[in-house]
Design an enzyme around this catalytic site. Structure first.
Site, PDB file in Angstrom:
ATOM      1  N   HIS A  15       0.836  -1.206   0.000  1.00 53.35           N
ATOM      2  CA  HIS A  15       0.000   0.000   0.000  1.00 53.35           C
ATOM      3  C   HIS A  15       0.868   1.252   0.000  1.00 53.35           C
ATOM      4  O   HIS A  15       2.083   1.196   0.092  1.00 53.35           O
ATOM      5  CB  HIS A  15      -0.982   0.004   1.187  1.00 53.35           C
ATOM      6  CG  HIS A  15      -0.364   0.278   2.521  1.00 53.35           C
ATOM      7  ND1 HIS A  15      -1.103   0.569   3.648  1.00 53.35           N
ATOM      8  CD2 HIS A  15       0.925   0.321   2.935  1.00 53.35           C
ATOM      9  CE1 HIS A  15      -0.299   0.781   4.667  1.00 53.35           C
ATOM     10  NE2 HIS A  15       0.924   0.618   4.276  1.00 53.35           N
ATOM     11  N   CYS A  34       5.173   5.639   4.968  1.00 55.00           N
ATOM     12  CA  CYS A  34       4.007   5.014   4.326  1.00 55.00           C
ATOM     13  C   CYS A  34       3.537   5.818   3.115  1.00 55.00           C
ATOM     14  O   CYS A  34       2.693   5.343   2.351  1.00 55.00           O
ATOM     15  CB  CYS A  34       2.868   4.824   5.322  1.00 55.00           C
ATOM     16  SG  CYS A  34       3.008   3.259   6.213  1.00 55.00           S
ATOM     17  N   HIS A  40       4.950   0.037  -0.583  1.00 53.57           N
ATOM     18  CA  HIS A  40       5.744  -0.861   0.264  1.00 53.57           C
ATOM     19  C   HIS A  40       4.796  -1.927   0.793  1.00 53.57           C
ATOM     20  O   HIS A  40       3.576  -1.730   0.773  1.00 53.57           O
ATOM     21  CB  HIS A  40       6.394  -0.090   1.426  1.00 53.57           C
ATOM     22  CG  HIS A  40       5.378   0.533   2.326  1.00 53.57           C
ATOM     23  ND1 HIS A  40       4.787   1.746   2.038  1.00 53.57           N
ATOM     24  CD2 HIS A  40       4.787   0.084   3.456  1.00 53.57           C
ATOM     25  CE1 HIS A  40       3.897   2.033   2.971  1.00 53.57           C
ATOM     26  NE2 HIS A  40       3.855   1.044   3.836  1.00 53.57           N
ATOM     27  N   HIS A  42       3.487  -5.024   3.643  1.00 50.79           N
ATOM     28  CA  HIS A  42       3.428  -5.461   5.040  1.00 50.79           C
ATOM     29  C   HIS A  42       3.041  -6.932   5.078  1.00 50.79           C
ATOM     30  O   HIS A  42       2.310  -7.414   4.205  1.00 50.79           O
ATOM     31  CB  HIS A  42       2.387  -4.674   5.830  1.00 50.79           C
ATOM     32  CG  HIS A  42       2.739  -3.246   6.048  1.00 50.79           C
ATOM     33  ND1 HIS A  42       3.701  -2.846   6.951  1.00 50.79           N
ATOM     34  CD2 HIS A  42       2.277  -2.108   5.478  1.00 50.79           C
ATOM     35  CE1 HIS A  42       3.798  -1.525   6.937  1.00 50.79           C
ATOM     36  NE2 HIS A  42       2.953  -1.045   6.044  1.00 50.79           N
ATOM     37  N   ASP A  80      -4.061 -11.049  -0.738  1.00 49.88           N
ATOM     38  CA  ASP A  80      -2.678 -11.538  -0.712  1.00 49.88           C
ATOM     39  C   ASP A  80      -1.926 -11.209  -2.002  1.00 49.88           C
ATOM     40  O   ASP A  80      -2.434 -11.432  -3.108  1.00 49.88           O
ATOM     41  CB  ASP A  80      -2.678 -13.054  -0.488  1.00 49.88           C
ATOM     42  CG  ASP A  80      -1.301 -13.560  -0.115  1.00 49.88           C
ATOM     43  OD1 ASP A  80      -0.568 -12.838   0.588  1.00 49.88           O
ATOM     44  OD2 ASP A  80      -0.957 -14.688  -0.530  1.00 49.88           O
ATOM     45  N   HIS A  81      -0.733 -10.658  -1.842  1.00 52.94           N
ATOM     46  CA  HIS A  81       0.126 -10.279  -2.965  1.00 52.94           C
ATOM     47  C   HIS A  81      -0.539  -9.275  -3.910  1.00 52.94           C
ATOM     48  O   HIS A  81      -0.316  -9.309  -5.123  1.00 52.94           O
ATOM     49  CB  HIS A  81       0.629 -11.513  -3.725  1.00 52.94           C
ATOM     50  CG  HIS A  81       1.671 -12.260  -2.954  1.00 52.94           C
ATOM     51  ND1 HIS A  81       1.372 -12.958  -1.817  1.00 52.94           N
ATOM     52  CD2 HIS A  81       2.984 -12.378  -3.134  1.00 52.94           C
ATOM     53  CE1 HIS A  81       2.480 -13.495  -1.336  1.00 52.94           C
ATOM     54  NE2 HIS A  81       3.484 -13.147  -2.112  1.00 52.94           N
ATOM     55  N   GLU A 127      -0.368  -4.832  11.428  1.00 53.78           N
ATOM     56  CA  GLU A 127       0.376  -4.376  10.256  1.00 53.78           C
ATOM     57  C   GLU A 127       1.868  -4.652  10.458  1.00 53.78           C
ATOM     58  O   GLU A 127       2.580  -5.032   9.528  1.00 53.78           O
ATOM     59  CB  GLU A 127       0.126  -2.888  10.034  1.00 53.78           C
ATOM     60  CG  GLU A 127       0.764  -2.355   8.778  1.00 53.78           C
ATOM     61  CD  GLU A 127       0.402  -0.894   8.540  1.00 53.78           C
ATOM     62  OE1 GLU A 127      -0.608  -0.647   7.874  1.00 53.78           O
ATOM     63  OE2 GLU A 127       1.125  -0.018   9.033  1.00 53.78           O
TER      64      GLU A 127
HETATM   65 NI    NI Z   1       2.624   0.943   5.522  1.00 55.47          NI
END
Ligand code: NI
Length: 138
Positions: A15, A34, A40, A42, A80-81, A127
């Site tokens: 995100h 962020c 990036h 998580h 996911d992914h 997160e």
């Molecule tokens: Ni983040």
């Protein structure tokens, strides 16, 4: 007798936290790293708790395997992914992929699919190991 049962699942997703109408400086001031422009990821740890009275025969309030399947099908396999900003397949448009927003929308996805004799109690999403959000349906 009310018992709480928790199932844990996992997904990885990318995100970026960014508000278009703000300057770059303001975005970095509010969101820090962020807001990095290339996104990036998580490693999200999802913990969902249901509550209810154990069935006299099975001793279950809900089959934990069935709960796991719902979490995978409705949430983890969907996210996911993915890039939660670009893939646009879970959060409504314009809703930032913060942990706080995610727990609310995860609740909406899974709540209708639970067994009748149990209630959703909480959706908790880590997160990182130090930051998590939890939603109780309020
Ligand atoms: Ni983040």
């Amino acid at each position: 007798m009310i018992v709480y049962l928790t199932r844990r699942e996992h997904f990885n997703a990318a995100h970026k936290l960014w508000v278009d109408k703000w300057s770059e400086e303001k975005n970095f001031e509010i969101f820090g790293k962020c807001a990095n422009k290339n996104f990036h990821g998580h490693n999200y740890d999802l913990q969902v708790t249901v509550k209810g009275t154990p069935d006299p025969l099975t001793g279950f309030i809900m089959d934990a395997k069935k709960l796991s399947n719902i979490l995978k099908e409705k949430v983890c396999n969907v996210l996911d992914h993915t890039n939660m900003n670009l893939d646009d397949n879970f959060l409504p448009k314009g809703i930032l992929a913060t942990t706080e927003n995610l727990v609310y929308y995860i609740w909406q996805e899974i709540e209708p699919h639970l067994d009748e004799n149990c209630q959703l109690h909480s959706v908790k999403l880590y997160e990182t190991r130090n930051i998590w959000a939890e939603y109780f349906g309020e």
